[in-house]
Write a protein that holds these residues in place. Structure first.
Motif, PDB file in Angstrom:
ATOM      1  N   GLN A   1      -2.715   6.726   5.889  1.00  0.00           N
ATOM      2  CA  GLN A   1      -3.732   5.986   5.143  1.00  0.00           C
ATOM      3  C   GLN A   1      -3.472   4.490   5.222  1.00  0.00           C
ATOM      4  O   GLN A   1      -4.415   3.700   5.345  1.00  0.00           O
ATOM      5  CB  GLN A   1      -3.756   6.444   3.681  1.00  0.00           C
ATOM      6  N   VAL A   2      -2.209   4.098   5.127  1.00  0.00           N
ATOM      7  CA  VAL A   2      -1.864   2.674   5.236  1.00  0.00           C
ATOM      8  C   VAL A   2      -2.346   2.140   6.580  1.00  0.00           C
ATOM      9  O   VAL A   2      -3.021   1.109   6.643  1.00  0.00           O
ATOM     10  CB  VAL A   2      -0.344   2.448   5.083  1.00  0.00           C
ATOM     11  N   ASN A   3      -2.023   2.838   7.654  1.00  0.00           N
ATOM     12  CA  ASN A   3      -2.446   2.393   8.984  1.00  0.00           C
ATOM     13  C   ASN A   3      -3.964   2.314   9.099  1.00  0.00           C
ATOM     14  O   ASN A   3      -4.494   1.373   9.690  1.00  0.00           O
ATOM     15  CB  ASN A   3      -1.888   3.332  10.063  1.00  0.00           C
ATOM     16  N   ASP A   4      -4.661   3.292   8.531  1.00  0.00           N
ATOM     17  CA  ASP A   4      -6.120   3.306   8.593  1.00  0.00           C
ATOM     18  C   ASP A   4      -6.730   2.136   7.824  1.00  0.00           C
ATOM     19  O   ASP A   4      -7.633   1.459   8.316  1.00  0.00           O
ATOM     20  CB  ASP A   4      -6.665   4.622   8.040  1.00  0.00           C
ATOM     21  N   VAL A   5      -6.235   1.888   6.621  1.00  0.00           N
ATOM     22  CA  VAL A   5      -6.775   0.783   5.814  1.00  0.00           C
ATOM     23  C   VAL A   5      -6.486  -0.553   6.495  1.00  0.00           C
ATOM     24  O   VAL A   5      -7.385  -1.407   6.591  1.00  0.00           O
ATOM     25  CB  VAL A   5      -6.229   0.818   4.369  1.00  0.00           C
ATOM     26  N   ILE A   6      -5.285  -0.747   6.995  1.00  0.00           N
ATOM     27  CA  ILE A   6      -4.961  -1.990   7.696  1.00  0.00           C
ATOM     28  C   ILE A   6      -5.841  -2.136   8.940  1.00  0.00           C
ATOM     29  O   ILE A   6      -6.370  -3.218   9.206  1.00  0.00           O
ATOM     30  CB  ILE A   6      -3.468  -2.056   8.077  1.00  0.00           C
ATOM     31  N   ALA A   7      -6.029  -1.044   9.674  1.00  0.00           N
ATOM     32  CA  ALA A   7      -6.892  -1.102  10.873  1.00  0.00           C
ATOM     33  C   ALA A   7      -8.305  -1.517  10.486  1.00  0.00           C
ATOM     34  O   ALA A   7      -8.915  -2.352  11.155  1.00  0.00           O
ATOM     35  CB  ALA A   7      -6.907   0.263  11.570  1.00  0.00           C
ATOM     36  N   TYR A   8      -8.834  -0.975   9.379  1.00  0.00           N
ATOM     37  CA  TYR A   8     -10.170  -1.380   8.947  1.00  0.00           C
ATOM     38  C   TYR A   8     -10.185  -2.849   8.515  1.00  0.00           C
ATOM     39  O   TYR A   8     -11.093  -3.602   8.907  1.00  0.00           O
ATOM     40  CB  TYR A   8     -10.706  -0.494   7.808  1.00  0.00           C
TER      41      TYR A   8
ATOM     42  N   LEU B   1       0.829  -1.207   0.000  1.00  0.00           N
ATOM     43  CA  LEU B   1       0.000   0.000   0.000  1.00  0.00           C
ATOM     44  C   LEU B   1       0.864   1.256   0.000  1.00  0.00           C
ATOM     45  O   LEU B   1       0.541   2.247  -0.659  1.00  0.00           O
ATOM     46  CB  LEU B   1      -0.939   0.010   1.212  1.00  0.00           C
ATOM     47  N   ALA B   2       1.967   1.218   0.725  1.00  0.00           N
ATOM     48  CA  ALA B   2       2.850   2.391   0.813  1.00  0.00           C
ATOM     49  C   ALA B   2       3.663   2.589  -0.461  1.00  0.00           C
ATOM     50  O   ALA B   2       3.889   3.726  -0.888  1.00  0.00           O
ATOM     51  CB  ALA B   2       3.783   2.246   2.012  1.00  0.00           C
ATOM     52  N   GLU B   3       4.104   1.488  -1.065  1.00  0.00           N
ATOM     53  CA  GLU B   3       4.943   1.596  -2.258  1.00  0.00           C
ATOM     54  C   GLU B   3       4.122   1.765  -3.525  1.00  0.00           C
ATOM     55  O   GLU B   3       4.630   2.222  -4.536  1.00  0.00           O
ATOM     56  CB  GLU B   3       5.830   0.359  -2.379  1.00  0.00           C
TER      57      GLU B   3
ATOM     58  N   ASP C   1      -0.267   7.268   1.849  1.00  0.00           N
ATOM     59  CA  ASP C   1       0.683   7.811   2.807  1.00  0.00           C
ATOM     60  C   ASP C   1       0.633   6.935   4.066  1.00  0.00           C
ATOM     61  O   ASP C   1      -0.285   6.109   4.211  1.00  0.00           O
ATOM     62  CB  ASP C   1       0.408   9.284   3.102  1.00  0.00           C
ATOM     63  N   PRO C   2       1.606   7.064   4.967  1.00  0.00           N
ATOM     64  CA  PRO C   2       1.651   6.178   6.140  1.00  0.00           C
ATOM     65  C   PRO C   2       0.371   6.183   6.981  1.00  0.00           C
ATOM     66  O   PRO C   2      -0.056   5.133   7.466  1.00  0.00           O
ATOM     67  CB  PRO C   2       2.848   6.709   6.939  1.00  0.00           C
TER      68      PRO C   2
END
Length: 103
Positions: A90-97, A70-72, A87-88
Motif C-alpha cells: 500500500q505504501v508503494n502504491d500510494v507513493i506511486a500515485y 505511512l508504514a509506521e 502495509d509495504p
C-alpha cells in the motif's frame, strides 16, 4: 460544424495519461481513505479547507519521504484525521500515485 467542435475538443482537452496498476491502486486507496478531507486529484478542491491538496505535497518535500510515516502509522494533532498504518504494498502504491501528481 462537427469537425470544428472535434478540433476544438482535441486542442483543448489534454490527453489523460493512464495509470499503471500500482498508481491506480494508490488512487483507489486515497479516494477511499483521504478524499473526505483532501483533494486527491490534479485540480479538485479539498473538502476540508485546512487539508492540503495532495498535488501540492511534492512542493514541500519529496513524496518518497512519506513512505516511512505511512508504514509506521500517520498520526496527527487533530482528532478528525484517522490513523493509518499501511502495509509495504500500500505504501508503494500510494507513493506511486502521489508521484503522478507531479507530472
Amino acid at each position: 460544424m462537427a469537425a470544428q467542435v472535434g478540433a476544438i475538443l482535441l486542442g483543448v482537452v489534454a490527453p489523460v495519461q493512464a495509470l499503471d496498476p500500482s498508481e491506480q491502486r494508490g488512487l483507489t486507496f486515497v479516494r477511499e481513505h483521504c478524499a473526505r478531507c483532501h483533494a486527491v486529484g490534479k485540480a479538485d478542491a479539498s473538502p476540508l479547507a485546512e487539508a492540503p491538496p495532495f498535488r501540492m505535497l511534492h512542493r514541500n518535500y519529496p513524496v518518497e519521504d512519506l513512505a516511512e510515516s505511512l508504514a509506521e502509522g500517520i498520526t496527527t494533532g487533530h482528532p478528525t484525521m484517522p490513523e493509518f498504518q499501511l502495509d509495504p504494498g500500500q505504501v508503494n502504491d500510494v507513493i506511486a500515485y502521489l508521484k503522478t501528481l507531479e507530472r
